[in-house]
Design an enzyme around this catalytic site. Structure first.
Site, PDB file in Angstrom:
ATOM      1  CE  LYS A 155      59.478  64.672  64.938  1.00 15.64           C
ATOM      2  NZ  LYS A 155      59.394  64.216  63.554  1.00 15.64           N
TER       3      LYS A 155
HETATM    4  N1  PMP Z   1      55.430  60.504  60.723  1.00 21.22           N
HETATM    5  C1  PMP Z   1      56.707  60.927  60.658  1.00 21.22           C
HETATM    6  C2  PMP Z   1      57.752  59.977  60.222  1.00 21.22           C
HETATM    7  C3  PMP Z   1      57.027  62.256  60.991  1.00 21.22           C
HETATM    8  O1  PMP Z   1      58.284  62.685  60.920  1.00 21.22           O
HETATM    9  C4  PMP Z   1      55.993  63.147  61.362  1.00 21.22           C
HETATM   10  C5  PMP Z   1      56.311  64.581  61.691  1.00 21.22           C
HETATM   11  N2  PMP Z   1      56.630  64.752  63.041  1.00 21.22           N
HETATM   12  C6  PMP Z   1      54.666  62.655  61.411  1.00 21.22           C
HETATM   13  C7  PMP Z   1      54.429  61.327  61.082  1.00 21.22           C
HETATM   14  C8  PMP Z   1      53.542  63.531  61.836  1.00 21.22           C
HETATM   15  O2  PMP Z   1      53.608  63.810  63.209  1.00 21.22           O
HETATM   16  P1  PMP Z   1      53.026  65.156  63.807  1.00 21.22           P
HETATM   17  O3  PMP Z   1      51.622  65.270  63.330  1.00 21.22           O
HETATM   18  O4  PMP Z   1      53.105  64.984  65.277  1.00 21.22           O
HETATM   19  O5  PMP Z   1      53.890  66.254  63.299  1.00 21.22           O
END
Ligand code: PMP
Length: 310
Positions: A155
């Site tokens: 991320k």
């Molecule tokens: N894809 C992207 C690009 C994101 O930014 C997020 C949000 N964190 C997600 C998927 C979903 O991840 P999560 O369920 O861990 O929030």
């Protein structure tokens, strides 16, 4: 109570947590972050932090990929986050934003030999998409970078330029969200959400090799679909046209929860209403994240009751 942040190893008022304009991460996007929800439960007068350890484990993995040093263990991060939430005393849904960043004030793009630091701030955070009638999506003209470009399983702040372009294009064209394809044209994910479709009573979602962030909501949904509904998930490459012919489509994410998609590129999904599997999963999920389902109690940290060692 003024909001507080954990910044440079201390708890300080949020207004005092400032970085200089030469900060490496601000100039080059060299930081990794997380988004964690704290969900207010009025009956229990409690904020439940959802799967916070998994978020900190992912932060460690993201840091390793970008060659950043995160000096705090998952347990230490857990204690810092709980203490910070207690200090802020919010009585509503909140969002925690931990970040590991190149804090050095130096010029020169690289991912080594720059000082690193860590912060967390907390902000009130309500629904990300309005209404529960489902949203309208388009396939973005922007593609998701591959693992060989900027690894999407980390991320990384800089990668979110891509997400921002996707979201803005979609909204300016009258949609609620954009869905990216991979370089070879498979369905990838939304600007900040993973994607699922329902076909023949099964869930299908893109696999980790299709340039997705391995979402914590995604894995939550796969587990509760199996355990509570007896519905299995197939992780495999997904074609764009499958979205048009699917019975149901939904997005998952910490911010977005489980968001039904009722239209894609002006194609109506199913009968245009929120589908039964999406509805059941979403109802279950909303109870689980507010600490209302004992079976999944271990995913929820009651911040106000929790004793911390820091
Ligand atoms: N894809 C992207 C690009 C994101 O930014 C997020 C949000 N964190 C997600 C998927 C979903 O991840 P999560 O369920 O861990 O929030």
């Amino acid at each position: 109570m003024p909001p507080f942040a954990f910044f440079k190893g201390e708890f300080v008022p949020l207004s005092e947590a400032k970085v200089g304009i030469m900060t490496h991460a601000l100039n080059y996007g060299t930081a990794v972050f997380e988004g964690i929800r704290g969900n207010w439960n009025e009956e229990d007068q409690e904020i439940y932090l959802f799967r916070i350890r998994e978020h900190f484990q992912r932060l460690h993995k993201s840091s390793r990929i970008l060659n950043l040093t995160l000096d705090y263990s998952v347990d230490e991060l857990f204690d810092i986050a709980v203490k910070l939430v207690k200090m802020c005393e919010f009585r509503e849904d909140i969002y925690l934003r931990p970040m590991v960043y190149q804090s050095g004030e130096v010029v020169g793009v690289r991912a080594h030999d720059v000082d690193n630091d860590f912060f967390i701030f907390v902000a009130p955070f309500s629904a990300y998409f309005s209404g529960d009638q489902g949203i309208r999506c388009c396939i973005s003209t922007w593609r998701r970078p591959m693992d060989t470009m900027i690894p999407p399983r980390a991320k990384v702040t800089g990668l979110y330029v891509n997400s921002a372009m996707v979201k803005t294009e979609a909204m300016k064209n009258g949609f609620d969200e954009g869905i990216m394809l991979t370089q070879d044209g498979h369905v990838c994910e939304g600007s900040g959400e993973n994607i699922f479709l329902v076909d023949d009573g099964k869930l299908v979602t893109p696999a980790s090799s299709d340039a997705i962030l391995l979402g914590i909501t995604r894995s939550t949904v796969m587990q509760i679909a199996e355990e509570e509904l007896g519905v299995t998930t197939v992780e495999r490459p997904m074609d764009r046209s499958e979205l048009y012919s699917a019975d149901e489509v939904f997005l998952t994410g910490t911010a977005a929860h489980i968001t039904p998609v009722v239209e894609i590129d002006h194609h109506t999904v199913g009968d245009g209403k929120v589908g039964p599997i999406t509805r059941r999963l979403s109802d279950l999920y909303m109870d689980i994240i507010r600490g209302k389902n004992e079976r999944y109690g271990s995913w929820c940290t009651p911040a106000y009751q929790k004793a911390v060692s820091t």
